[in-house]
Design an enzyme around this catalytic site. Structure first.
Site, PDB file in Angstrom:
ATOM      1  N   ARG A  77       7.605   6.350  -8.051  1.00 13.34           N
ATOM      2  CA  ARG A  77       7.847   4.944  -7.696  1.00 13.34           C
ATOM      3  C   ARG A  77       8.344   4.808  -6.249  1.00 13.34           C
ATOM      4  NH1 ARG A  77      11.751   3.661 -12.356  1.00 13.34           N
ATOM      5  NH2 ARG A  77      12.008   1.626 -11.360  1.00 13.34           N
ATOM      6  N   ARG A  90      15.149   2.861 -19.422  1.00 11.43           N
ATOM      7  CA  ARG A  90      13.745   2.569 -19.143  1.00 11.43           C
ATOM      8  C   ARG A  90      12.902   3.837 -19.182  1.00 11.43           C
ATOM      9  NH1 ARG A  90      13.582  -1.222 -13.869  1.00 11.43           N
ATOM     10  NH2 ARG A  90      11.716   0.011 -13.564  1.00 11.43           N
ATOM     11  N   LYS A 101      19.218  -3.923  -6.560  1.00 11.03           N
ATOM     12  CA  LYS A 101      18.747  -5.312  -6.383  1.00 11.03           C
ATOM     13  C   LYS A 101      19.017  -6.145  -7.638  1.00 11.03           C
ATOM     14  CE  LYS A 101      14.403  -4.241  -5.780  1.00 11.03           C
ATOM     15  NZ  LYS A 101      14.439  -2.804  -6.122  1.00 11.03           N
ATOM     16  N   ARG A 159       5.513  -7.049  -3.605  1.00  8.95           N
ATOM     17  CA  ARG A 159       5.628  -5.608  -3.369  1.00  8.95           C
ATOM     18  C   ARG A 159       4.476  -5.098  -2.518  1.00  8.95           C
ATOM     19  NH1 ARG A 159       8.752  -4.355  -8.352  1.00  8.95           N
ATOM     20  NH2 ARG A 159       9.339  -2.185  -8.428  1.00  8.95           N
ATOM     21  N   ARG A 166      21.362   4.272 -15.448  1.00 10.39           N
ATOM     22  CA  ARG A 166      20.975   2.869 -15.671  1.00 10.39           C
ATOM     23  C   ARG A 166      20.579   2.635 -17.116  1.00 10.39           C
ATOM     24  NH1 ARG A 166      16.987  -0.224 -11.702  1.00 10.39           N
ATOM     25  NH2 ARG A 166      15.390   1.249 -12.349  1.00 10.39           N
TER      26      ARG A 166
HETATM   27  P1  AMP Z   1      10.901  -2.822 -11.505  1.00 13.75           P
HETATM   28  O1  AMP Z   1      11.566  -3.264 -12.753  1.00 13.75           O
HETATM   29  O2  AMP Z   1      10.927  -3.848 -10.414  1.00 13.75           O
HETATM   30  O3  AMP Z   1      11.384  -1.489 -11.040  1.00 13.75           O
HETATM   31  O4  AMP Z   1       9.343  -2.649 -11.869  1.00 13.75           O
HETATM   32  C1  AMP Z   1       8.919  -1.716 -12.844  1.00 13.75           C
HETATM   33  C2  AMP Z   1       7.436  -1.451 -12.698  1.00 13.75           C
HETATM   34  O5  AMP Z   1       6.701  -2.662 -12.886  1.00 13.75           O
HETATM   35  C3  AMP Z   1       6.987  -0.946 -11.320  1.00 13.75           C
HETATM   36  O6  AMP Z   1       7.120   0.459 -11.191  1.00 13.75           O
HETATM   37  C4  AMP Z   1       5.533  -1.381 -11.312  1.00 13.75           C
HETATM   38  O7  AMP Z   1       4.736  -0.532 -12.114  1.00 13.75           O
HETATM   39  C5  AMP Z   1       5.589  -2.720 -11.989  1.00 13.75           C
HETATM   40  N1  AMP Z   1       5.814  -3.841 -11.036  1.00 13.75           N
HETATM   41  C6  AMP Z   1       6.911  -4.662 -10.994  1.00 13.75           C
HETATM   42  N2  AMP Z   1       6.757  -5.592 -10.034  1.00 13.75           N
HETATM   43  C7  AMP Z   1       5.554  -5.352  -9.475  1.00 13.75           C
HETATM   44  C8  AMP Z   1       4.839  -5.970  -8.402  1.00 13.75           C
HETATM   45  N3  AMP Z   1       5.325  -7.020  -7.738  1.00 13.75           N
HETATM   46  N4  AMP Z   1       3.615  -5.462  -8.102  1.00 13.75           N
HETATM   47  C9  AMP Z   1       3.093  -4.435  -8.774  1.00 13.75           C
HETATM   48  N5  AMP Z   1       3.711  -3.798  -9.767  1.00 13.75           N
HETATM   49  C10 AMP Z   1       4.942  -4.244 -10.123  1.00 13.75           C
END
Ligand code: AMP
Length: 217
Positions: free
Chosen positions: A167, A156, A13, A88, A123
């Site tokens: 996740r 990360r 994404k 989410r 990544r």
């Molecule tokens: P991402 O970079 O989108 O993979 O997000 C990394 C982490 O941030 C996720 O595993 C969650 O812990 C947190 N996170 C990101 N976006 C959200 C969201 N909309 N709601 C809740 N937690 C989020």
């Protein structure tokens, strides 16, 4: 133009979001990027957020909603935006609705779990900008350094196999119900809903998305 990308972690994404923001002149709003940058501040809030991220668990809806609202008030969002990683949960989606933020497109990225686990290993990110690279599929010009700033790229902390599994599990519990939510919204004519095969090449996915969005521009 307001777009939402839905998909498990590691489905590409963020990579697709990068060209869309340039081409359509709308910002990419990634709650993951916002959270990672908030964590750098080392406040009480950031310690709390870090714990959730490091467990591979979703951050509290209230925290996310507060952060995203603040971000959406910024001037660059007036022409639209691309939401990557938000909403989410159904609570988060309802918050958009409650605030009368109409979404034009919801695009779901589909990829098998085994492929996600494989792909995520390569990544690398530039934390401050949220730019994403992959050591094989989308390498930086200079190995391990960001193309724009020349700063070092990082892996990360939550991109380990164990945390990715967690996740993916969180995605299935909290985010998959959103797919039904937006499919229903699309039946009502409130959004346009599309699925894309995230196992295709980045170029093919890009062309698919271009076709989806071409009606708007
Ligand atoms: P991402 O970079 O989108 O993979 O997000 C990394 C982490 O941030 C996720 O595993 C969650 O812990 C947190 N996170 C990101 N976006 C959200 C969201 N909309 N709601 C809740 N937690 C989020």
């Amino acid at each position: 133009m307001r777009i939402i990308f839905i998909g498990a972690p590691g489905t590409g994404k963020g990579t697709q979001a990068q060209w869309i923001t340039n081409q359509y002149n709308i910002p990419k709003i990634s709650t993951g990027d916002i959270l990672r940058n908030t964590v750098l501040d080392n406040t009480e809030l950031s310690k709390k957020i870090k714990k959730f991220i490091n467990y591979g668990k979703l951050v509290d809806d209230n925290i996310i909603i507060r952060l995203i609202k603040k971000r959406m008030e910024e001037k660059d969002c007036h022409q639209g935006f691309l939401l990557d990683g938000f909403p989410r949960t159904v609570v988060q989606a309802n918050e958009l609705k409650k605030n009368k933020i109409k979404i034009d497109y919801v695009i779901e990225f589909l990829l098998q779990d085994e492929l996600i686990l494989k792909r995520i290993q390569g990544r690398r990110i530039h934390t401050k900008s949220g730019r994403i690279y992959h050591i094989t599929y989308n390498p930086p010009k200079i190995e391990n350094y960001d193309d724009v700033t020349g700063e070092k790229l990082v892996t990360r902390e939550d991109d380990t196999q164990e945390k990715i599994k967690k996740r993916i599990q969180e995605y299935k519990i909290f985010t998959v119900p959103l797919i039904q939510y937006y499919k229903y919204e699309s039946i009502l004519g409130n959004v346009k809903y599309y699925k894309i095969d995230a196992n295709a090449t980045a170029l093919k996915i890009k062309n698919n998305i271009k076709n989806i969005l071409k009606n708007s521009y």
